[in-house]
Design an enzyme around this catalytic site. Sequence first.
Site, PDB file in Angstrom:
ATOM      1  N   HIS A  35      16.209  53.864  84.542  1.00 41.35           N
ATOM      2  CA  HIS A  35      14.868  54.443  84.420  1.00 41.35           C
ATOM      3  C   HIS A  35      14.898  55.600  83.426  1.00 41.35           C
ATOM      4  O   HIS A  35      15.846  56.394  83.470  1.00 41.35           O
ATOM      5  CB  HIS A  35      14.398  54.958  85.778  1.00 41.35           C
ATOM      6  CG  HIS A  35      13.065  55.631  85.715  1.00 41.35           C
ATOM      7  ND1 HIS A  35      11.884  54.925  85.616  1.00 41.35           N
ATOM      8  CD2 HIS A  35      12.727  56.940  85.683  1.00 41.35           C
ATOM      9  CE1 HIS A  35      10.880  55.768  85.556  1.00 41.35           C
ATOM     10  NE2 HIS A  35      11.352  57.006  85.586  1.00 41.35           N
ATOM     11  N   LEU A  42      26.706  31.419  51.363  1.00 39.68           N
ATOM     12  CA  LEU A  42      27.423  31.584  52.635  1.00 39.68           C
ATOM     13  C   LEU A  42      26.488  32.290  53.618  1.00 39.68           C
ATOM     14  O   LEU A  42      25.829  33.264  53.252  1.00 39.68           O
ATOM     15  CB  LEU A  42      28.685  32.420  52.440  1.00 39.68           C
ATOM     16  CG  LEU A  42      29.879  31.746  51.757  1.00 39.68           C
ATOM     17  CD1 LEU A  42      31.025  32.748  51.585  1.00 39.68           C
ATOM     18  CD2 LEU A  42      30.362  30.509  52.492  1.00 39.68           C
ATOM     19  N   ARG A  85      27.067  24.647  49.536  1.00 39.48           N
ATOM     20  CA  ARG A  85      26.495  24.367  48.207  1.00 39.48           C
ATOM     21  C   ARG A  85      25.618  25.499  47.685  1.00 39.48           C
ATOM     22  O   ARG A  85      25.268  25.537  46.517  1.00 39.48           O
ATOM     23  CB  ARG A  85      25.684  23.073  48.250  1.00 39.48           C
ATOM     24  CG  ARG A  85      24.438  23.175  49.099  1.00 39.48           C
ATOM     25  CD  ARG A  85      23.677  21.875  49.120  1.00 39.48           C
ATOM     26  NE  ARG A  85      22.548  21.967  50.033  1.00 39.48           N
ATOM     27  CZ  ARG A  85      21.854  20.937  50.452  1.00 39.48           C
ATOM     28  NH1 ARG A  85      22.174  19.717  50.070  1.00 39.48           N
ATOM     29  NH2 ARG A  85      20.839  21.102  51.259  1.00 39.48           N
TER      30      ARG A  85
END
Length: 470
Positions: free
Chosen positions: A449, A38, A35
């Site tokens: 690391h 989207l 309604r």
Amino acid sequence: MSDTYDLIVLGSGPGGYVAAIRGAQLGLKTAIVERENLGGICLNWGCIPTKALLRSAEIYHYMQHAKDYGLAAASISADLDAVVKRSRGVAKQLNQGVTHLMKKNKITVHMGEGRLTGAGKLEIKSEKGTETLSAKHIIVATGARARDLPFAPADGKRIWTYRHAMTPPEMPKKLLVIGSGAIGIEFASFYNDMGAEVTVVEMLDRIVPVEDADVSSFLEKSLKKQGMTILTGAGVEELKAGANGVSAKIKTKDGKVEAGDYSHAIVAIGIVPNTENIGLEALKVKTTKGHIDTDPWCRTNVPGLWAIGDVTAPPWLAHKASHEGVIAAEAIAKELGNKDAHPHPMDARNIPGCTYCHPQIASVGLTEAKAKEAGYDVKVGNFPFIGNGKAIALGEVEGFVKTVFDAKTGELLGAHMVGAEVTEMIQGYTVGKTAELVEEDFMHSVYPHPTISETMHEAVLGAYGRALHI
Ligand SMILES: Cc1cc2nc3c(=O)[nH]c(=O)nc-3n(C[C@H](O)[C@H](O)[C@H](O)COP(=O)(O)OP(=O)(O)OC[C@H]3O[C@@H](n4cnc5c(N)ncnc54)[C@H](O)[C@@H]3O)c2cc1C
């Protein structure tokens, strides 16, 4: 004559549009009904535009602290209109992205207000008139909206919901944030970084109350250090909007009622599911506190009717909605005879939660207190960011990672983090939990690391008295 589908999805948020895509991938003739926009709340008014705002605030913060990095940035200022414009642009881009995905997957989009009119029947009202669709299966994915304070509904001028806070008419000078869940804390963090004087009121005895207690107290200290006022165990008893601001009466922890004046207030006290006027009553769909009841495959008590996302049980998060969308579409395809569809049940214990305040927080699974309440004998690890080389190099030493293991089996019950980039790291523990890895698997994994993710290794080692860098 009505259009007939295998699957109709009512609502196109991250639950609905993902369900539609997965249904179409599995060969279902699929339609979606929306309604408004989207992409639903998440892409247009939730997750994404808030992260765009928070990114601007983060960069503004770094610019103000340029000196800490040996840099100089002169005449720094923030243009709230431009910051909001960028956020709306990001939301629009993603909304268009969903339009493209619907086309690409040959999903029929019906724009209009949908309502169930019987088993497998849906009526849509729009400017074009009324049309009726039918389907073998319907998924309800209508989401939720902001909950108002009963005695002070949001007016968009002085009292805001998240929608107003995302497109503010002006920069608040003195802001009252009511509620310290993820939404309240993210806006508090944004406006604090942008220069507002921020007070957060939380009814429970700690902020971000669903998180581990150690995370709540660490975050509270950090936000206070950044200049916020935090009132826990406190409730707003009165909130009145005037022409120039809002006046509030707040009952504090010690029972005193204190009056305060603010320029604006954001109400972030939870959500209300969008279950009205969609035909649930006539079909006798079962709900709990307004949210639709579902089984782990997202079935409701009505055959052929499914529900996903915020309109169902918590946690009310976009990735939970999308995951349920996939499960429901696969379960429907399987019922319709697709042998390639292998739906798995939802396991709420493995849904991570992230809050993008500054510093960020992220978690998955049980808190230490909940694990103990559930009867587990626990082993707990805790590793601070100050023991991590990358965090020091980044100038981000504020934070820690906490792990909670089952002492008997080595199962990771929960992980809790606060600090820079933790929302990107939590997925490591989530995958491990989903794969049911135990402490040895996390210990034997190699962590790159230098990364902040090494704190995740150390927090596992720490639970067994083997942390290396502390
Ligand atoms: C400010 C804010 C920040 C957030 N940040 C995060 C975050 O960082 N991470 C996260 O995981 N979650 C976040 N959330 C929560 C997240 O937005 C929701 O969990 C998610 O949008 C739920 O998806 P959904 O598909 O269930 O419903 P929604 O996204 O609410 O979508 C439902 C859709 O259904 C439509 N609809 C409703 N009724 C009808 C009808 N009768 N006919 C046709 N269409 C209808 C609505 O218009 C809407 O588009 C945030 C929410 C807010 C408000």
